[in-house]
Design a protein around this motif. Sequence first.
Motif, short mmCIF file in Angstrom:
data_model
loop_
_atom_site.label_atom_id
_atom_site.label_comp_id
_atom_site.label_asym_id
_atom_site.label_seq_id
_atom_site.Cartn_x
_atom_site.Cartn_y
_atom_site.Cartn_z
N ARG A 172 2.70 4.55 -9.86
CA ARG A 172 2.60 4.48 -11.33
C ARG A 172 1.57 3.44 -11.75
O ARG A 172 0.79 3.65 -12.69
CB ARG A 172 3.96 4.11 -11.94
CG ARG A 172 3.92 3.98 -13.48
CD ARG A 172 5.25 3.46 -14.03
NE ARG A 172 5.49 2.07 -13.68
CZ ARG A 172 4.95 1.03 -14.30
NH1 ARG A 172 4.09 1.22 -15.31
NH2 ARG A 172 5.23 -0.22 -13.93
N VAL A 173 1.53 2.32 -11.04
CA VAL A 173 0.65 1.22 -11.46
C VAL A 173 -0.72 1.27 -10.80
O VAL A 173 -1.62 0.55 -11.21
CB VAL A 173 1.31 -0.15 -11.20
CG1 VAL A 173 2.65 -0.24 -11.91
CG2 VAL A 173 1.46 -0.45 -9.71
N GLY A 174 -0.89 2.11 -9.78
CA GLY A 174 -2.17 2.19 -9.09
C GLY A 174 -2.61 3.62 -8.85
O GLY A 174 -1.78 4.52 -8.71
N ALA A 175 -3.92 3.82 -8.80
CA ALA A 175 -4.45 5.17 -8.59
C ALA A 175 -4.22 5.66 -7.17
O ALA A 175 -4.07 6.87 -6.94
CB ALA A 175 -5.95 5.19 -8.90
N GLN A 176 -4.20 4.75 -6.22
CA GLN A 176 -3.93 5.10 -4.83
C GLN A 176 -3.05 4.02 -4.20
O GLN A 176 -3.20 2.83 -4.48
CB GLN A 176 -5.23 5.22 -4.03
CG GLN A 176 -5.04 5.66 -2.59
CD GLN A 176 -6.32 5.61 -1.77
OE1 GLN A 176 -6.62 4.61 -1.11
NE2 GLN A 176 -7.11 6.69 -1.82
N LEU A 177 -2.14 4.45 -3.33
CA LEU A 177 -1.27 3.54 -2.59
C LEU A 177 -1.51 3.71 -1.11
O LEU A 177 -1.58 4.83 -0.61
CB LEU A 177 0.20 3.84 -2.91
CG LEU A 177 1.25 3.19 -1.99
CD1 LEU A 177 1.25 1.67 -2.14
CD2 LEU A 177 2.64 3.77 -2.28
N ARG A 178 -1.64 2.58 -0.40
CA ARG A 178 -1.73 2.60 1.05
C ARG A 178 -0.58 1.79 1.63
O ARG A 178 -0.36 0.64 1.23
CB ARG A 178 -3.07 2.02 1.53
CG ARG A 178 -4.27 2.83 1.06
CD ARG A 178 -5.58 2.34 1.67
NE ARG A 178 -6.72 3.11 1.19
CZ ARG A 178 -7.94 3.06 1.70
NH1 ARG A 178 -8.19 2.23 2.71
NH2 ARG A 178 -8.91 3.80 1.19
N VAL A 179 0.16 2.39 2.57
CA VAL A 179 1.32 1.76 3.18
C VAL A 179 1.10 1.66 4.69
O VAL A 179 0.75 2.65 5.35
CB VAL A 179 2.61 2.56 2.91
CG1 VAL A 179 3.81 1.86 3.54
CG2 VAL A 179 2.83 2.76 1.41
N PHE A 180 1.34 0.47 5.25
CA PHE A 180 1.22 0.26 6.69
C PHE A 180 2.28 -0.76 7.13
O PHE A 180 2.49 -1.74 6.43
CB PHE A 180 -0.18 -0.29 7.05
CG PHE A 180 -0.35 -0.56 8.52
CD1 PHE A 180 -0.81 0.43 9.37
CD2 PHE A 180 -0.01 -1.80 9.06
CE1 PHE A 180 -0.95 0.18 10.73
CE2 PHE A 180 -0.14 -2.05 10.42
CZ PHE A 180 -0.62 -1.06 11.25
N PRO A 181 2.94 -0.56 8.28
CA PRO A 181 2.88 0.61 9.17
C PRO A 181 3.94 1.64 8.78
O PRO A 181 4.66 1.44 7.79
CB PRO A 181 3.21 -0.02 10.52
CG PRO A 181 4.22 -1.09 10.17
CD PRO A 181 3.77 -1.64 8.84
N LEU A 182 4.06 2.68 9.58
CA LEU A 182 5.09 3.70 9.35
C LEU A 182 6.23 3.56 10.35
O LEU A 182 7.08 4.43 10.45
CB LEU A 182 4.48 5.11 9.47
CG LEU A 182 3.24 5.38 8.62
CD1 LEU A 182 2.81 6.84 8.75
CD2 LEU A 182 3.50 5.04 7.16
#
Length: 227
Positions: A172-182
């Motif tokens: 909602r607050v960002g155009a893209q989300l990156r999550v690390f690690p899985l």
Amino acid sequence: MTTKKYEIDEFAFIGRTFTEYQKMFDFDPASWAGQSILDCPAGPCSFVAVAHEHDITAVGADKMYNRSPAALSSSCAEDIETAMDALDGVEDLYVWEFYDDVSELRAYRERAASRFLSDYAHNGDRYVYADLPATPFDDHAFDLVLSAHFLFLYDDRLSYEFHLETIRELCRVGAQLRVFPLHGFDADQSDIAETLVKDLQSEGYTTDIREVPFEFQRGANKMLVVE
């Protein structure tokens, strides 16, 4: 399959350096110049502090940011010690290439904490209290959101619903989300990752799992990208 597991209580307040973020999230700082980026939860990472040197407008958000620099310094020192002690006997769950050994790993954690603590004390407006899954930011406030070593890693104590709500909020607050690690602490990919991706896609999100040039937990060399 190994039955050994890295064990740590609660949630560790330990951070990574800007250099580690470059590898984990696979980016060239020059390509992010002029962008606004949220690190959440940011912990005692040095990304926000160093990002500003690269003309990146970075903000960190964390549940611990209602505490004084002295209190956070104490938490950092205690949790680094605990985290290093927890590696005893489970070193083979990790790939010792980026870090030569536990001593170098400790040096990275201490370097990140030192840089963070200085910036937190002198540039407090860059650090915002947020108790996930809620944040205080406006819609589309950031070009990009980074979330490291929290979601999926603590899947033994954070529910599936918490993961889904948090990712929705960060998108909602960002155009893209990156999550690390899985991966979780057991060094296996989180059991909830596949289901979560399917649910996000069913809600209209675009997802991509990308390999990155960083691997410390064995096999944990991928990030989830959500838009």
